[in-house]
Scaffold this motif. Sequence first.
Motif, PDB file in Angstrom:
ATOM      1  N   SER A 170       0.893  -1.288   0.030  1.00  0.00           N
ATOM      2  CA  SER A 170      -0.052   0.004  -0.065  1.00  0.00           C
ATOM      3  C   SER A 170       0.963   1.330  -0.235  1.00  0.00           C
ATOM      4  CB  SER A 170      -0.974  -0.079   1.224  1.00  0.00           C
ATOM      5  OG  SER A 170      -1.678   1.173   1.440  1.00  0.00           O
ATOM      6  N   ARG A 194      -2.517  -1.564  -3.300  1.00  0.00           N
ATOM      7  CA  ARG A 194      -3.401  -0.287  -3.308  1.00  0.00           C
ATOM      8  C   ARG A 194      -2.329   0.859  -3.369  1.00  0.00           C
ATOM      9  NH1 ARG A 194      -5.412  -4.132   0.571  1.00  0.00           N
ATOM     10  NH2 ARG A 194      -7.594  -4.600   0.112  1.00  0.00           N
ATOM     11  N   GLU A 196      -2.594   5.066  -3.763  1.00  0.00           N
ATOM     12  CA  GLU A 196      -3.585   6.358  -3.606  1.00  0.00           C
ATOM     13  C   GLU A 196      -2.560   7.682  -4.007  1.00  0.00           C
ATOM     14  OE1 GLU A 196      -6.348   8.879  -0.713  1.00  0.00           O
ATOM     15  OE2 GLU A 196      -5.692   6.905  -0.086  1.00  0.00           O
ATOM     16  N   THR A 217      -5.505  -8.276  -6.580  1.00  0.00           N
ATOM     17  CA  THR A 217      -6.161  -7.188  -6.540  1.00  0.00           C
ATOM     18  C   THR A 217      -5.367  -5.986  -6.799  1.00  0.00           C
ATOM     19  OG1 THR A 217      -7.431  -8.108  -4.602  1.00  0.00           O
ATOM     20  CG2 THR A 217      -7.255  -5.515  -4.742  1.00  0.00           C
ATOM     21  N   ASP A 219      -5.613  -1.511  -6.940  1.00  0.00           N
ATOM     22  CA  ASP A 219      -6.525  -0.415  -6.647  1.00  0.00           C
ATOM     23  C   ASP A 219      -5.724   0.772  -6.710  1.00  0.00           C
ATOM     24  OD1 ASP A 219      -8.300   1.572  -5.289  1.00  0.00           O
ATOM     25  OD2 ASP A 219      -8.944  -0.099  -3.901  1.00  0.00           O
ATOM     26  N   ARG A 221      -6.185   4.956  -6.852  1.00  0.00           N
ATOM     27  CA  ARG A 221      -6.794   6.091  -6.535  1.00  0.00           C
ATOM     28  C   ARG A 221      -6.101   7.450  -6.788  1.00  0.00           C
ATOM     29  NH1 ARG A 221     -12.124   4.128  -4.148  1.00  0.00           N
ATOM     30  NH2 ARG A 221     -11.918   1.786  -4.162  1.00  0.00           N
TER      31      ARG A 221
END
Length: 495
Positions: A170, A194, A196, A217, A219, A221
């Motif tokens: 992340s 993930r 961001e 997965t 992700d 953003r």
Amino acid sequence: MAINSGGGGSGGSKRQKVDGLDDQCEAEGSDAIPLDRISALPDELRLRVLTHLPLKDAIRTGALARGWRDLWRGRWAHRASLEVHLRSRDDLRRELDALAREPQPRRRLDRFSLNVGISTLKASEFRRFLDYAAECGVEDLHVETTRKSLVAGELNFHLPLLSLALACLSLCHISVSSMFHKGARSFHALEVIRLESVSFRPKAFKKMMALCPNLLTLDLRSCRCNGYGWEFDRLPPNLRSLAIAGCERITSLDFVRVPSLRSFHYEGRFSNLPLSIPRDATLSDLYIQLFDSEPMKEWNMDNLRKSLPKDLSSLNVLTICYKALMGASVLSADGASAQLPNFNLHSLKELHLLMFEMKAVNLSNLYLFLKIFQCPNLERLFVQLPAYRCKPMEGCIDQVLEEPPEDGLNNLVMVKVMNFNWIPTEVQLVSFLLRKASSLQKLLIVSRNVTPVDLPGAPEADLSLLKEALVNGKIMLTTSDNAATQPYHEAFIES
């Protein structure tokens, strides 16, 4: 590692008798039940077993028996999770000194979190933290900078420097380097990424995907691609969940090589359609939120239709914004709704409507959507209404040209309406649900105004129905959003 579960877990009358580690069974009738010998081990030995398992597998052992639940939390004698917060140069020196004092070989870490709140962190100092995480065989890594000035390239994240045991990564507010390191090895354990507010160059993103062949997965953003734009034509082949929200400069969303995709979350512009999700993909949940200020045109909705798999009959959860609902009225003209065979929502259990406008035309589009794409098995409905910062203007329902659907909501048991403002269109929507959802058990209304308001534009019959439902407890009216009744998808609200 094979674990003998005893083979007698399905019989309620069967019992296991543990007496040391002897090869013995307890017989009941003609059945002989072998002992679960590994569960009979002392906790100390079972914890030693867990130290040889990856974090995700150690957690899964909790399903074996009651005695294994949460045992994984104590598999290391020391703390298995380390969080480092750098808010000053003093914090930095103290943390680096503490890491340097730890003896070799390094302790094993399940999770390492680095939160950088200073603008003077040098690249060499940042790398020392990443090297430490790799030496500890970390499996869950989180790196975040709290000052956006760091995104400009002062710090670069290098994936090849990390532990090959990494399973979850992340990153937030940081740049990712090109990662062209000679002999870089693949991260076969990495299943979740993930990102961001992360900035990339196209080649860096492609290299990251190439180094993660077993990714499940992804992700993204508010990420930025510095260069010609994103390219999604080389995603890991077994990817099951993909989220793309607010990412600029997307030039291609071609996922034809990932038929394993089951979950797709998209927040972006019409101009990036079609998305080219594999036509043979079997989606179980889908999130579509479109941000363009222009009205939905026929070609936009046609592109959206072409973007989706040819069969949505397995879809269980759908979140869709009011702009996409506009397309239903466009395509329904002259029988064009027959062109949407892939909008089969008969398996849908949960529907989340992002109604960030609630004018008469929006209510008409909502009614039309429920008519065309019938959801006979729908059980949970969430309606996200606009959050007005001032007193909303009085609305009029005379311009609601579409009649409410007569059926299709017989299995609906729970409705939650958020940001209810007592305007006529919202009152009519709630009264429609009260009338048509014959199995409705709970209707939750979240509103800043818990007192029913008499509005000139709302029919008295609708207001009376709401007031009666409040009195008899059919409607629960509250000012706070209960965390226990949240939709499957977390909605992204435009600021």
